[in-house]
Design a protein around this motif. Structure first.
Motif, PDB file in Angstrom:
ATOM      1  N   SER A 225       0.853  -1.193   0.000  1.00 51.10           N
ATOM      2  CA  SER A 225       0.000   0.000   0.000  1.00 51.10           C
ATOM      3  C   SER A 225       0.885   1.237   0.000  1.00 51.10           C
ATOM      4  N   PHE A 226       0.422   2.289  -0.675  1.00 58.53           N
ATOM      5  CA  PHE A 226       1.194   3.529  -0.726  1.00 58.53           C
ATOM      6  C   PHE A 226       1.562   4.001   0.678  1.00 58.53           C
ATOM      7  N   ASP A 227       0.645   3.825   1.638  1.00 61.04           N
ATOM      8  CA  ASP A 227       0.893   4.255   3.017  1.00 61.04           C
ATOM      9  C   ASP A 227       2.003   3.465   3.695  1.00 61.04           C
ATOM     10  N   SER A 228       2.321   2.263   3.190  1.00 61.81           N
ATOM     11  CA  SER A 228       3.319   1.400   3.829  1.00 61.81           C
ATOM     12  C   SER A 228       4.656   1.370   3.101  1.00 61.81           C
ATOM     13  N   VAL A 229       4.753   2.010   1.945  1.00 56.21           N
ATOM     14  CA  VAL A 229       5.980   1.934   1.148  1.00 56.21           C
ATOM     15  C   VAL A 229       7.196   2.401   1.946  1.00 56.21           C
ATOM     16  N   VAL A 230       7.094   3.525   2.609  1.00 46.55           N
ATOM     17  CA  VAL A 230       8.244   4.055   3.356  1.00 46.55           C
ATOM     18  C   VAL A 230       8.687   3.062   4.427  1.00 46.55           C
ATOM     19  N   ASP A 231       7.740   2.431   5.121  1.00 43.09           N
ATOM     20  CA  ASP A 231       8.081   1.447   6.141  1.00 43.09           C
ATOM     21  C   ASP A 231       8.775   0.228   5.536  1.00 43.09           C
ATOM     22  N   MET A 232       8.400  -0.137   4.324  1.00 46.68           N
ATOM     23  CA  MET A 232       8.979  -1.322   3.676  1.00 46.68           C
ATOM     24  C   MET A 232      10.368  -1.054   3.107  1.00 46.68           C
ATOM     25  N   ILE A 233      10.546   0.088   2.491  1.00 44.70           N
ATOM     26  CA  ILE A 233      11.784   0.322   1.745  1.00 44.70           C
ATOM     27  C   ILE A 233      12.812   1.134   2.496  1.00 44.70           C
TER      28      ILE A 233
ATOM     29  N   TYR B   1      14.698   4.504   3.221  1.00 43.55           N
ATOM     30  CA  TYR B   1      14.934   5.698   2.417  1.00 43.55           C
ATOM     31  C   TYR B   1      15.519   5.301   1.068  1.00 43.55           C
ATOM     32  N   ASN B   2      14.741   5.428   0.028  1.00 42.17           N
ATOM     33  CA  ASN B   2      15.186   5.243  -1.347  1.00 42.17           C
ATOM     34  C   ASN B   2      14.563   6.384  -2.134  1.00 42.17           C
ATOM     35  N   PRO B   3      15.339   7.437  -2.389  1.00 38.52           N
ATOM     36  CA  PRO B   3      14.753   8.638  -2.999  1.00 38.52           C
ATOM     37  C   PRO B   3      14.063   8.401  -4.333  1.00 38.52           C
ATOM     38  N   SER B   4      14.549   7.475  -5.141  1.00 40.61           N
ATOM     39  CA  SER B   4      13.901   7.291  -6.445  1.00 40.61           C
ATOM     40  C   SER B   4      12.534   6.630  -6.303  1.00 40.61           C
ATOM     41  N   ILE B   5      12.391   5.699  -5.384  1.00 42.25           N
ATOM     42  CA  ILE B   5      11.078   5.078  -5.166  1.00 42.25           C
ATOM     43  C   ILE B   5      10.131   6.085  -4.521  1.00 42.25           C
ATOM     44  N   LEU B   6      10.631   6.845  -3.585  1.00 38.06           N
ATOM     45  CA  LEU B   6       9.787   7.868  -2.953  1.00 38.06           C
ATOM     46  C   LEU B   6       9.340   8.903  -3.986  1.00 38.06           C
ATOM     47  N   ARG B   7      10.221   9.223  -4.928  1.00 39.04           N
ATOM     48  CA  ARG B   7       9.875  10.172  -5.987  1.00 39.04           C
ATOM     49  C   ARG B   7       8.768   9.602  -6.879  1.00 39.04           C
ATOM     50  N   MET B   8       8.895   8.327  -7.262  1.00 41.49           N
ATOM     51  CA  MET B   8       7.859   7.718  -8.103  1.00 41.49           C
ATOM     52  C   MET B   8       6.537   7.616  -7.353  1.00 41.49           C
ATOM     53  N   LEU B   9       6.613   7.318  -6.082  1.00 44.13           N
ATOM     54  CA  LEU B   9       5.399   7.266  -5.261  1.00 44.13           C
ATOM     55  C   LEU B   9       4.727   8.634  -5.223  1.00 44.13           C
ATOM     56  N   GLU B  10       5.523   9.676  -5.021  1.00 46.18           N
ATOM     57  CA  GLU B  10       4.976  11.043  -4.992  1.00 46.18           C
ATOM     58  C   GLU B  10       4.385  11.423  -6.345  1.00 46.18           C
ATOM     59  N   LYS B  11       5.076  11.058  -7.421  1.00 45.06           N
ATOM     60  CA  LYS B  11       4.551  11.351  -8.759  1.00 45.06           C
ATOM     61  C   LYS B  11       3.213  10.654  -8.985  1.00 45.06           C
ATOM     62  N   THR B  12       3.104   9.412  -8.518  1.00 44.22           N
ATOM     63  CA  THR B  12       1.857   8.667  -8.689  1.00 44.22           C
ATOM     64  C   THR B  12       0.738   9.316  -7.904  1.00 44.22           C
ATOM     65  N   SER B  13       1.049   9.735  -6.695  1.00 43.11           N
ATOM     66  CA  SER B  13       0.028  10.359  -5.851  1.00 43.11           C
ATOM     67  C   SER B  13      -0.457  11.675  -6.422  1.00 43.11           C
ATOM     68  N   LYS B  14       0.446  12.398  -7.095  1.00 42.28           N
ATOM     69  CA  LYS B  14       0.097  13.710  -7.667  1.00 42.28           C
ATOM     70  C   LYS B  14      -0.329  13.613  -9.121  1.00 42.28           C
ATOM     71  N   SER B  15      -0.253  12.424  -9.693  1.00 41.85           N
ATOM     72  CA  SER B  15      -0.424  12.247 -11.115  1.00 41.85           C
ATOM     73  C   SER B  15      -1.764  12.728 -11.637  1.00 41.85           C
ATOM     74  N   GLU B  16      -1.686  13.379 -12.770  1.00 42.48           N
ATOM     75  CA  GLU B  16      -2.887  13.771 -13.511  1.00 42.48           C
ATOM     76  C   GLU B  16      -3.383  12.589 -14.344  1.00 42.48           C
ATOM     77  N   ILE B  17      -2.523  11.570 -14.492  1.00 40.68           N
ATOM     78  CA  ILE B  17      -2.871  10.413 -15.307  1.00 40.68           C
ATOM     79  C   ILE B  17      -3.675   9.470 -14.420  1.00 40.68           C
TER      80      ILE B  17
END
Length: 183
Positions: free
Chosen positions: A155-163, A165-181
């Motif tokens: 779940s998006f809410d659990s990604v940080v707990d699982m991974i 600190y990985n800036p590229s995954i956190l960036r993709m997660l943020e992009k998905t959350s903000k995505s217009e697509i």
């Protein structure tokens, strides 16, 4: 897609993330190298990844990578294939068994240049990873490959707990959350 299309996409790629902006020129220049899509280029080479999300945009599919021991998106080496969308699809299907993968957009979703540690017979080198956004059915059974220790919808809410600190995954997660697509 071939190296000309990829180069054009990279030259037109815009991102508000500074760390990603810093990579664009390196990626575009690499498209000129005849070995850019091959592991034979020992300094670094293209890889492709699939950032896979469910249709409701609440979960992402991650693998606990056997060699690296970290949770990552699915993907791998181009091995001579200049069509990085094909590479991302092939790797994602091989690593997950998913058949419901749907490419959301043929434009680049994210890029990341990262170091791969030295292993026997393979020197330390860079992966120039081009990522694409995919959707899949969260209820489709998963088939884990030998490249993984684990494979799971997180779940998006659990990604940080699982991974961690990985800036590229956190960036993709943020992009998905903000995505217009969306759906």
């Amino acid at each position: 897609m071939d190296r000309t299309i990829l180069k054009n996409q990279l030259e037109n790629y815009r991102t508000p993330y500074e760390e990603e902006s810093d990579f664009i020129k390196d990626f575009a220049e690499l498209t000129e190298d005849p070995l850019a899509y091959s592991r034979e280029r020992l300094e670094g080479h293209f890889t492709a990844s699939a950032w896979i999300v469910n249709r409701k945009r609440t979960h992402t599919l991650l693998t606990l990578h056997r060699k690296l021991g970290r949770w990552l998106q699915l993907g791998g080496h181009a091995d001579g294939n200049e069509n990085l969308i094909e590479v991302a699809i092939t790797e994602a299907e091989e690593e997950s068994g998913l058949k419901s993968l749907k490419l959301v957009d043929s434009n680049i979703f994210d890029i990341d240049k990262h170091i791969i540690p030295q292993r026997p017979h393979v020197p330390e080198h860079f992966h120039y990873d081009v990522r694409y956004l995919f959707e899949a059915d969260i209820n489709e059974p998963l088939i884990m490959s030998d490249e993984s220790i684990s494979l799971a919808w997180i779940s998006f809410d659990s990604v940080v707990d699982m991974i961690g600190y990985n800036p590229s995954i956190l960036r993709m997660l943020e992009k998905t959350s903000k995505s217009e697509i969306l759906l």
